[in-house]
Design an enzyme around this catalytic site. Structure first.
Site, PDB file in Angstrom:
ATOM      1  N   ASP A  67     105.404  49.266  27.886  1.00 58.89           N
ATOM      2  CA  ASP A  67     104.308  48.758  27.401  1.00 58.89           C
ATOM      3  C   ASP A  67     103.816  47.311  27.503  1.00 58.89           C
ATOM      4  O   ASP A  67     103.410  47.301  28.732  1.00 58.89           O
ATOM      5  CB  ASP A  67     104.119  49.374  25.903  1.00 58.89           C
ATOM      6  CG  ASP A  67     102.982  49.076  25.228  1.00 58.89           C
ATOM      7  OD1 ASP A  67     102.203  50.279  25.482  1.00 58.89           O
ATOM      8  OD2 ASP A  67     102.853  48.455  24.103  1.00 58.89           O
ATOM      9  N   LYS A 106     102.727  52.031  30.950  1.00 61.11           N
ATOM     10  CA  LYS A 106     101.422  51.739  30.655  1.00 61.11           C
ATOM     11  C   LYS A 106     101.035  50.574  31.352  1.00 61.11           C
ATOM     12  O   LYS A 106     100.964  49.449  30.561  1.00 61.11           O
ATOM     13  CB  LYS A 106     101.298  51.797  28.894  1.00 61.11           C
ATOM     14  CG  LYS A 106     101.594  52.929  28.384  1.00 61.11           C
ATOM     15  CD  LYS A 106     101.168  52.849  26.885  1.00 61.11           C
ATOM     16  CE  LYS A 106     101.598  54.146  26.021  1.00 61.11           C
ATOM     17  NZ  LYS A 106     101.420  53.684  24.594  1.00 61.11           N
ATOM     18  N   PHE A 152      99.136  56.553  22.684  1.00 60.78           N
ATOM     19  CA  PHE A 152     100.234  56.715  21.957  1.00 60.78           C
ATOM     20  C   PHE A 152     101.156  57.824  22.224  1.00 60.78           C
ATOM     21  O   PHE A 152     100.277  58.948  21.814  1.00 60.78           O
ATOM     22  CB  PHE A 152     100.251  56.243  20.633  1.00 60.78           C
ATOM     23  CG  PHE A 152     101.552  55.962  19.977  1.00 60.78           C
ATOM     24  CD1 PHE A 152     102.231  54.487  20.264  1.00 60.78           C
ATOM     25  CD2 PHE A 152     102.437  56.825  19.397  1.00 60.78           C
ATOM     26  CE1 PHE A 152     103.432  54.369  19.870  1.00 60.78           C
ATOM     27  CE2 PHE A 152     103.851  56.341  18.951  1.00 60.78           C
ATOM     28  CZ  PHE A 152     104.343  55.132  19.213  1.00 60.78           C
ATOM     29  N   ASP A 196     109.002  58.591  19.847  1.00 62.49           N
ATOM     30  CA  ASP A 196     108.870  59.087  18.274  1.00 62.49           C
ATOM     31  C   ASP A 196     107.582  58.376  17.890  1.00 62.49           C
ATOM     32  O   ASP A 196     107.003  57.409  18.505  1.00 62.49           O
ATOM     33  CB  ASP A 196     109.929  58.544  17.390  1.00 62.49           C
ATOM     34  CG  ASP A 196     109.855  56.878  17.050  1.00 62.49           C
ATOM     35  OD1 ASP A 196     109.903  56.403  18.163  1.00 62.49           O
ATOM     36  OD2 ASP A 196     109.766  56.723  16.236  1.00 62.49           O
TER      37      ASP A 196
HETATM   38  P1  IMP Z   1     107.080  46.856  24.840  1.00 68.24           P
HETATM   39  O1  IMP Z   1     108.241  45.823  24.624  1.00 68.24           O
HETATM   40  O2  IMP Z   1     105.788  46.482  24.452  1.00 68.24           O
HETATM   41  O3  IMP Z   1     107.144  47.249  26.456  1.00 68.24           O
HETATM   42  O4  IMP Z   1     107.512  48.140  24.003  1.00 68.24           O
HETATM   43  C1  IMP Z   1     108.359  49.112  24.336  1.00 68.24           C
HETATM   44  C2  IMP Z   1     108.953  49.891  23.430  1.00 68.24           C
HETATM   45  O5  IMP Z   1     107.848  50.204  22.560  1.00 68.24           O
HETATM   46  C3  IMP Z   1     109.402  51.405  24.295  1.00 68.24           C
HETATM   47  O6  IMP Z   1     110.690  51.223  24.339  1.00 68.24           O
HETATM   48  C4  IMP Z   1     109.028  52.364  23.010  1.00 68.24           C
HETATM   49  O7  IMP Z   1     110.182  52.462  22.220  1.00 68.24           O
HETATM   50  C5  IMP Z   1     107.770  51.598  22.352  1.00 68.24           C
HETATM   51  N1  IMP Z   1     106.528  52.272  22.707  1.00 68.24           N
HETATM   52  C6  IMP Z   1     105.384  51.726  23.532  1.00 68.24           C
HETATM   53  N2  IMP Z   1     104.574  52.696  23.496  1.00 68.24           N
HETATM   54  C7  IMP Z   1     105.112  53.653  23.010  1.00 68.24           C
HETATM   55  C8  IMP Z   1     104.447  54.997  23.014  1.00 68.24           C
HETATM   56  O8  IMP Z   1     103.258  55.495  23.394  1.00 68.24           O
HETATM   57  N3  IMP Z   1     105.108  56.017  22.266  1.00 68.24           N
HETATM   58  C9  IMP Z   1     106.333  55.703  21.634  1.00 68.24           C
HETATM   59  N4  IMP Z   1     106.908  54.728  21.835  1.00 68.24           N
HETATM   60  C10 IMP Z   1     106.186  53.701  22.281  1.00 68.24           C
END
Ligand code: IMP
Ligand code: MG
Length: 181
Positions: A104, A132, A153, A160
């Protein structure tokens, strides 16, 4: 978990997931030919993807898991990463593939990649089921991406919302009222 009434739409069906996971596994098998990489799964979201992927990868791999928390209980990242469970495998000089459910902002994977390289990994590549791109806030190279998805999401296939919906077979978008509860 079937016929979940909380789901608005199926974003990626289990049949499409299966086909793409097979392609990623073939790519990894070719890229790591004659090596024995250490596969590090990021708990909890990556568990189903990792199980499916590794049963299709034709390599002699080692497997370990790490657990980090960056999300509180909502749908956006807190930006702070806490290491909840570390790996126990000796990683010095190893070629590592970190397996993640979704990238993300990129903060979690950047943190993990830098940590593993600092500790002496020979190389670290990332395999993520979903990305994303519109949400990225850090610059990070992701070698294996299952699907690029819009800024929604998503849940299911391991992922989850507040610890629910991980066992849905498809990758799904929840109804808005589920978030607003
Ligand atoms: P980042 O550090 O912002 O890249 O977040 C990554 C983590 O956030 C992922 O490993 C997921 O566990 C969680 N995450 C991000 N987007 C989603 C989503 O749409 N659904 C579920 N978990 C998400
Ligand atoms: Mg995750």
């Amino acid at each position: 978990m079937k016929n979940c009434t909380c789901v608005k739409d199926i974003l990626v069906s289990s049949a499409r997931i299966d086909k793409r996971v097979t392609e990623l596994a073939e790519q990894i098998t070719n890229d790591y030919k004659d090596t024995s990489p250490l596969i590090v799964g990021v708990l909890k979201g990556a568990w189903i993807f990792m199980a499916d992927l590794l049963r299709k990868v034709e390599l002699d791999v080692d497997v370990d898991f790490i657990c980090v928390s960056s999300y509180g209980c909502g749908t956006s990242s807190s930006g702070r990463i806490t290491l909840l469970k570390d790996i126990t495998t000796d990683m010095i000089g190893r070629d590592i593939i970190v397996v993640e459910d979704i990238i993300d902002s990129g903060t979690t994977l950047l943190y993990l990649k830098e940590m593993l390289l600092e500790r002496g990994a020979a190389s670290v590549n990332i395999a993520t089921l979903l990305s994303k791109p519109s949400r990225r806030v850090v610059d990070i190279d992701v070698k294996y991406v299952g699907f690029e998805v819009p800024d929604e999401f998503v849940v299911g296939y391991g992922m989850d919302f507040k610890e629910r919906f991980r066992t849905l077979q498809d990758i799904c978008i929840l109804k808005e009222e589920v978030y607003k509860k």
